[in-house]
Structure formats: structure tokens, C-alpha cells
Design a protein around this motif. Sequence first.
Motif, PDB file in Angstrom:
ATOM      1  N   ALA A  11      60.367  11.339 -62.111  1.00  0.00           N
ATOM      2  CA  ALA A  11      59.924  11.392 -63.513  1.00  0.00           C
ATOM      3  C   ALA A  11      58.588  12.107 -63.635  1.00  0.00           C
ATOM      4  O   ALA A  11      58.367  12.886 -64.571  1.00  0.00           O
TER       5      ALA A  11
ATOM      6  N   GLN B 266      59.195  15.792 -63.442  1.00  0.00           N
ATOM      7  CA  GLN B 266      59.793  16.301 -64.667  1.00  0.00           C
ATOM      8  C   GLN B 266      58.744  16.409 -65.774  1.00  0.00           C
ATOM      9  O   GLN B 266      58.713  17.377 -66.529  1.00  0.00           O
ATOM     10  N   GLU B 267      57.855  15.412 -65.845  1.00  0.00           N
ATOM     11  CA  GLU B 267      56.823  15.399 -66.891  1.00  0.00           C
ATOM     12  C   GLU B 267      55.806  16.517 -66.710  1.00  0.00           C
ATOM     13  O   GLU B 267      55.294  17.074 -67.693  1.00  0.00           O
ATOM     14  N   THR B 268      55.485  16.848 -65.465  1.00  0.00           N
ATOM     15  CA  THR B 268      54.462  17.858 -65.208  1.00  0.00           C
ATOM     16  C   THR B 268      55.057  19.254 -65.025  1.00  0.00           C
ATOM     17  O   THR B 268      54.297  20.221 -64.856  1.00  0.00           O
TER      18      THR B 268
END
Length: 201
Positions: free
Chosen positions: A51, A54-56
Motif C-alpha cells: 500500500a 502504491q501511495e507513493t
Amino acid sequence: MTNTSAFNAPLELAADAVLVVIDVQQGFDDREYWGERDNPEAEERIGAVLAAWQETGRPVVMVQHRSTDGPLTPGTPGYELKPVVAGAAWDLHVTKTVNSAFYGTPDLHAWLQARGATQLVTIGIMTNVCNETTARMGGNLGYDVVFPIDAMHTFAMAGPDGVTVPAAELSRATAAALHTMRFAKVVGTAELLAAAAKPAS
């Protein structure tokens, strides 16, 4: 071997650090086949690391092992990815029939070289088999390898003397070998996530 100072300094992640998610497949839930495992929180931590990537917007490589028999055989439920990673987006999907993700299809090393990638983070299954082999080869190829030891797990194994070595001991031995011989920087998930949240230098 890699520069020793890098292994003693606080962890820093490159903006394009590549996450290599190794063999997080449903077949590893077959306890009758594999036996006793360690680190029951591994999947939760794998999900948290994925996660964060994916966020960065950092790149992700998803790896799957193709066995000719047993729980990881293509066409069986065991070959499929576990739910914790199955819904993720990835930049490259590699399939392999041996331990190292560098000996798969397509060629991981060629893909990394084309991107100019220098830093890899390996998570998944199994700690002392495909994860360790990939980390060792990555280190030999000159990559800066980060090994979050608690975002993976393994199973107990019997030695040639017939004595079964508990899974947790095998994981500790892997961490010691990778750290001492400077194949990879061994860290915990908390340290990795903290580094991932910081602006890349």
C-alpha cells in the motif's frame, strides 16, 4: 561486497525504489504440505508495504512461482495470488520456475537496467528460499537491496541429519547471513514504512 557504511546508516529509500513482491500465492496456505510457519503477521505487513508503494507511486514487480506439481502448479487455486496482493497494480509481472526472481520471464535484471533502478526491496514468501536467493543475487548484481525481514515468512525444514529446524530459526539465520555478508540491508517493516513516508532525496 557493498559499502559497509550503507548498512549502518539510517534507511533511505530512492524515489524509484522497486518493490519486488515474491510468491505471495494461495498454495502456501496448505499447512499439510508445508508444515509449521513463522511470522503470522507477514501478510498484514506485506499488505502495508505494498500500500505504501502504491501511495507513493514507486514501482512494483509481482513475482509468481510456477511449479510442475504441488500447491503452486498453474491452473490450480494454489497458484493464484493471495487476496492481500491480488488487487494491486504492478509495473512488471514475472513468472519463474526456480528460486531467484532474476531467473524468470520477463528478465527482471534487464527491466531494472532499462529503468536505471538501483534499489530493490524484497517481500513475500519464503524468507530463506526465494526471498533470500533473490536478495543475494541482487546484491551480487550491484543493487542496493533492502530486506524487511518481518514482511515475509518461511516454514520449518529438516536438515540432512534429520533434525527439523524451526521456521523462526531459519529466518534468523537468513537475516544474519544477509546482514553480515552485506548482501542486503535487513530492516523491520516499521522502519521501511517510515522511510517510504519521507520525501525521497
